[in-house]
Design a protein around this motif. Structure first.
Motif, mmCIF file in Angstrom:
data_model
loop_
_atom_site.group_PDB
_atom_site.id
_atom_site.type_symbol
_atom_site.label_atom_id
_atom_site.label_comp_id
_atom_site.label_asym_id
_atom_site.label_seq_id
_atom_site.Cartn_x
_atom_site.Cartn_y
_atom_site.Cartn_z
ATOM 1 N N THR A 197 31.572 5.164 18.382
ATOM 2 C CA THR A 197 32.571 5.690 17.475
ATOM 3 C C THR A 197 32.105 7.022 16.906
ATOM 4 O O THR A 197 30.992 7.136 16.397
ATOM 5 N N PRO A 198 32.943 8.080 17.001
ATOM 6 C CA PRO A 198 32.520 9.378 16.463
ATOM 7 C C PRO A 198 32.378 9.339 14.956
ATOM 8 O O PRO A 198 33.107 8.644 14.263
ATOM 9 N N ILE A 215 30.262 13.016 7.339
ATOM 10 C CA ILE A 215 28.962 12.441 7.698
ATOM 11 C C ILE A 215 28.155 13.440 8.513
ATOM 12 O O ILE A 215 26.942 13.611 8.313
ATOM 13 N N ASP A 216 28.831 14.130 9.443
ATOM 14 C CA ASP A 216 28.130 15.148 10.226
ATOM 15 C C ASP A 216 27.548 16.230 9.321
ATOM 16 O O ASP A 216 26.419 16.686 9.519
ATOM 17 N N MET A 217 28.336 16.679 8.318
ATOM 18 C CA MET A 217 27.863 17.702 7.401
ATOM 19 C C MET A 217 26.677 17.207 6.589
ATOM 20 O O MET A 217 25.691 17.927 6.386
ATOM 21 N N LEU A 233 23.005 18.913 6.525
ATOM 22 C CA LEU A 233 22.342 19.370 5.304
ATOM 23 C C LEU A 233 20.985 18.704 5.140
ATOM 24 O O LEU A 233 20.007 19.337 4.725
ATOM 25 N N ALA A 234 20.926 17.413 5.448
ATOM 26 C CA ALA A 234 19.655 16.690 5.314
ATOM 27 C C ALA A 234 18.614 17.226 6.290
ATOM 28 O O ALA A 234 17.438 17.412 5.939
ATOM 29 N N LEU A 271 20.411 12.666 1.870
ATOM 30 C CA LEU A 271 21.416 11.675 2.253
ATOM 31 C C LEU A 271 21.774 10.772 1.082
ATOM 32 O O LEU A 271 22.942 10.405 0.901
ATOM 33 N N ALA A 272 20.768 10.415 0.274
ATOM 34 C CA ALA A 272 21.038 9.564 -0.889
ATOM 35 C C ALA A 272 21.930 10.284 -1.895
ATOM 36 O O ALA A 272 22.826 9.676 -2.495
#
Length: 643
Positions: free
Chosen positions: A2-3, A8-10, A14-15, A48-49
C-alpha cells in the motif's frame, strides 16, 4: 504494498534530513562513528515522534524507536539501554542539558527526555510565562468584600453548603492572573465566564476584555454563547460585555506572507513580548487545541499585568501540532490551604466544603486549575453522556453494550466494517443533510440572498456533520466528501447522482473550509463558507464575519480550501452540531484512540451515529493518545531554581 500518504512521505524525508545533519555535525566535532550514528538515529526518531504530536522522546523508548534505523557505517551499533543512549548522545557532542542547553541542536533533561533545542526552548519559555501569570494578586479586603457581594448575586450556591465550582472558578479568577478551567461540553464554562466578566466589569468598567479561540467556528460559538447567557445581567452591565470573539491568529496579527499552513508553529506575528496585546483580560476557549508553539507565542504576547482564563476539555484530542499544553496544565486541580481559605470567604462557604478532585498526576501549577464535572446538557445516564464516560474509561465492552442497547433516540450504531462505507452509512450521511438541502432549494426559489437568509442557510448546514478519523482512504474525508457532493448536489437539483452530469467542483450550496490563513482576505484556517449566487447571479462564497455581517468572496480568490460535508475529528474541535455521524476506518490506525472517539461523540448535542466495525471500535476505546512532553518538569525546574 500500500502506498504511503504524502504526509507520511514528507515526515520520513524530514526525519532522514535531520539524521543526516546530526551525523555530519557530530563527525565535524570529532565524535566517533558510533556516537554519530546514535545521534542520527535518535534525531530521526525524535523527528518522527514530533510528527505524531510528541514534544520529546524518552531515552528508555529509543531502543524500540530506532530498531529499524540501520546504521550507515557497518561498524556502528546502536545502544541497547537508556544509560547507553545517554552516554552515546553526550559523546556525540551535540547534546545540551536542561540547565545548560547552550546552542546544541539536542537537549537532554535529567529525567531522560530528549528534545530538539527549539522545542525545549519553547517549553521553557512557556513555563516561565505561566509561573509569572500564576502568581496570586495581593490581598485587598475591601475589594474582596465587594467581589463576594457580586458573586452572591450572580451564583446560587447549592443547598447544604456544597461547593459550586462555577462560583469557585470565578472567585479564583478574581484573585489570580491565570485560571485554567477544564470541563466537557455542557458543564457551564461559558456561564461562568459571563458571571466572571460581570464581576470584573462592575469593579473596573474600563477593563479591556478579549475573547478568542483557535478557530473561527469556535470563536463565533463563544461570542454567541456569551450573548445567550448574559440575559440575566443588568442591561447597563450587559452593554459592557464584548460582543465578538476572534481567532488566535487574528488576535496575534499574522503578518502577510507569513500565514503558515494548518499549523501555526512557524507563523510570524505582529504581537509578542516586545509588542504586547492591548488587553487586560484574555478569555481563550477551546484551549486544548493550542500546540506548544502557539501557546508560547500567545502567552508571551499577553501583558504581564493582564488576566488569562483558559477554557477547555482536558480529555479532548490534543492539538494537531506538537504538544498537549492544556492537558498538562489541567492535570492537577489541587488548591492550597491559603487559597481555599480565601475562596471560602469570597463564596460564603466553609473551607471544608471545598474539596478539589484528585489530580490525574501531580503538577507544579497549583491554585490555578478547576475541573467542572457536572454536566448540565445531558446526564451521565443519558445515551451520549454514558457513551462519552465509558469511552474515556477505556471500557470497550461497556461501549459496545451501550451502542447495542435498543430504544435509544440519542445513539445509533451502524456495524459497518467494510473497506468502503456501506450503503446504510452513506444513506444516513445523506439524510443528515436533508434540512440543508431543503434550505438550499427554498433559497433558490427566493430572491437574492440577504444577511437573514445566509444566516439561516449557515444554521441549517451547521446542524449535522460527518466526522472521519482519517483524511485519506475510502472511509476518509476526501472520499466521503466526493461521494456526498455527488449525492447532495443532485438532491438540490431534484436529480439523481447518476443523471446529474455536471462535474465542476463549484455549485450553489457547496460548503468549503479554508485550509490556509489569508490575513488580507481576513480568512483563516478552519473558517467555513457556503457557495451561493450573489445579486448579480455570480457564485460567491459567504462567510460570517465577527461583526455579524456577511462577506462574499469570489471562489477564485479563496486560499487553499476543500469541500466540507465531512471533516476530521481534529478539525471539528471547537464546533458543536445537533447530530454527528462518526465514521471510523475499516482497520485499526495509530490515530484511533479513546480521546478521538470522545471528541467526536461530544461534538453532538442530541444524536450520535457511529459507523464502525466492532473490533476497530473496541481497539480505539482501549487505545490512548497520551503525548510525551515535559512542561510540568520545566515548571518544577524553574520553581526549584527560584525563577
Amino acid at each position: 504494498m500500500t502506498p504511503q500518504s504524502p504526509a507520511i512521505d514528507m515526515a520520513q524525508a524530514l526525519a532522514r534530513g535531520l539524521a543526516a545533519h546530526l551525523r555530519r555535525w557530530a563527525a565535524e566535532r570529532g565524535a566517533t562513528v558510533e556516537a554519530s550514528e546514535a545521534a542520527a538515529a535518535a534525531g530521526r526518531a525524535l523527528s518522527l515522534a514530533m510528527g505524531d504530536g510528541h514534544v520529546c522522546v524518552w531515552l528508555a523508548d529509543l531502543p524500540a524507536l530506532t530498531a529499524d534505523a540501520a546504521a550507515v557505517e557497518a561498524a556502528a551499533t546502536l545502544p541497547a539501554t537508556a544509560d547507553a543512549w545517554r552516554t552515546a548522545l553526550h559523546a556525540s557532542r551535540l547534546v545540551g542539558s536542561a540547565a545548560a542547553p547552550d546552542n546544541q541542536p539536542l537537549v537532554l533533561d535529567d529525567d531522560g527526555r530528549l528534545y530538539l533545542h527549539r522545542s525545549f526552548d519553547l517549553e521553557q519559555r512557556l513555563a516561565h510565562r505561566l509561573l509569572q501569570a500564576a502568581a496570586p494578586l495581593p490581598a485587598d479586603p475591601a475589594a474582596d468584600a465587594l467581589a463576594a457581594a457580586r458573586l452572591a448575586t450572580l451564583f446560587q450556591p447549592p443547598a447544604g453548603g456544597d461547593a459550586d465550582w462555577q462560583m469557585l472558578a470565578a472567585a479564583l479568577a478574581m484573585q489570580r492572573r491565570l485560571t485554567v478551567v477544564s470541563g466537557g461540553p455542557g458543564t457551564g464554562k461559558t456561564t461562568t465566564v459571563v458571571n466572571l466578566l460581570a464581576c470584573l466589569l462592575a469593579a473596573e468598567p474600563r477593563t479591556r476584555v478579549v475573547l478568542a479561540a483557535p478557530t473561527g467556528k469556535a470563536a463565533a460559538r463563544l461570542a454567541e454563547a456569551l450573548r445567550d447567557r448574559a440575559a440575566h445581567l443588568d442591561p447597563a452591565l450587559r452593554e459592557r460585555l464584548p460582543t465578538s470573539a476572534t481567532t488566535v491568529h487574528r488576535l496575534l496579527g499574522v503578518r502577510p506572507g507569513h500565514g503558515g499552513a494548518a499549523g501555526a508553529g512557524e507563523a510570524a506575528f505582529r504581537h509578542d513580548a516586545a509588542n504586547p496585546l492591548p488587553l487586560d483580560l484574555l478569555v481563550l476557549d477551546e484551549a486544548s487545541m493550542l500546540d506548544l508553539a502557539l501557546a508560547t507565542r500567545l502567552l508571551e504576547a499577553v501583558p504581564p499585568t493582564a488576566r488569562v482564563v483558559l477554557l477547555g476539555d482536558k480529555d479532548q484530542l490534543a492539538a494537531v501540532e506538537a504538544g498537549a499544553v492544556f492537558a498538562e496544565l489541567s492535570a492537577d486541580p489541587s488548591l492550597g490551604t491559603a487559597t481555599i481559605g480565601r475562596l471560602a470567604a469570597l463564596c460564603g462557604l466553609p473551607a471544608d466544603a471545598i474539596r478539589p478532585p484528585a489530580p490525574t498526576q501531580p503538577g507544579a501549577l497549583h491554585d490555578s486549575v478547576v475541573w467542572f464535572q457536572r454536566n448540565y446538557r445531558f446526564a451521565r445516564d443519558s445515551g451520549i453522556g454514558r457513551l462519552a464516560a465509558e469511552t474515556l474509561g477505556g471500557d470497550s465492552a461497556a461501549v459496545l453494550a451501550t451502542l447495542r442497547a435498543p430504544g435509544s433516540d440519542e445513539l445509533a450504531w451502524l456495524a459497518d466494517a467494510g473497506a468502503r462505507p456501506a450503503a446504510a452509512t452513506l444513506a444516513a450521511a445523506t439524510d443528515g443533510y436533508a434540512a440543508y438541502v431543503d434550505a438550499c432549494r427554498a433559497l433558490a426559489a427566493a430572491a437574492a440572498p440577504d444577511a437573514a437568509s445566509m444566516a439561516a442557510l449557515h444554521a441549517a448546514f451547521g446542524r449535522f456533520r460527518v466526522l472521519c478519523a482519517l483524511r485519506g482512504g475510502p472511509r476518509g474525508v476526501e472520499a466521503v466528501n466526493e461521494v456526498l457532493s455527488r449525492r447532495l448536489r443532485a438532491a438540490m437539483a431534484g436529480a439523481t447522482p447518476d443523471t446529474q452530469g455536471d462535474r465542476q467542483p463549484w455549485f450553489a450550496g457547496r460548503p468549503v473550509m479554508v485550509l490556509r490563513n489569508d490575513p488580507g482576505l481576513r480568512l483563516f484556517n478552519g473558517d467555513i463558507g457556503l457557495a451561493w449566487p450573489g445579486a448579480d447571479g455570480a457564485l460567491q462564497v459567504w462567510f460570517p464575519g465577527a461583526d455579524g455581517h456577511w462577506r462574499a468572496v469570489p471562489p477564485a480568490r479563496l486560499p487553499a480550501h476543500e469541500t466540507t460535508w465531512a471533516m476530521t475529528v481534529h478539525k471539528s474541535q471547537g464546533s458543536e452540531f445537533d447530530a454527528v455521524l462518526l465514521l471510523l476506518p475499516a482497520q485499526h490506525s495509530r490515530v484511533l484512540s479513546r480521546e478521538l472517539l470522545y471528541t467526536g461523540i461530544t461534538r453532538a448535542r442530541r444524536r450520535v451515529l457511529l459507523a464502525a466495525g466492532a473490533d476497530v471500535l473496541a481497539g480505539a476505546v482501549r487505545a490512548s493518545s497520551q503525548r510525551h512532553a515535559g512542561l510540568q518538569a520545566r515548571l518544577r525546574d524553574i520553581q526549584q531554581a527560584g525563577g
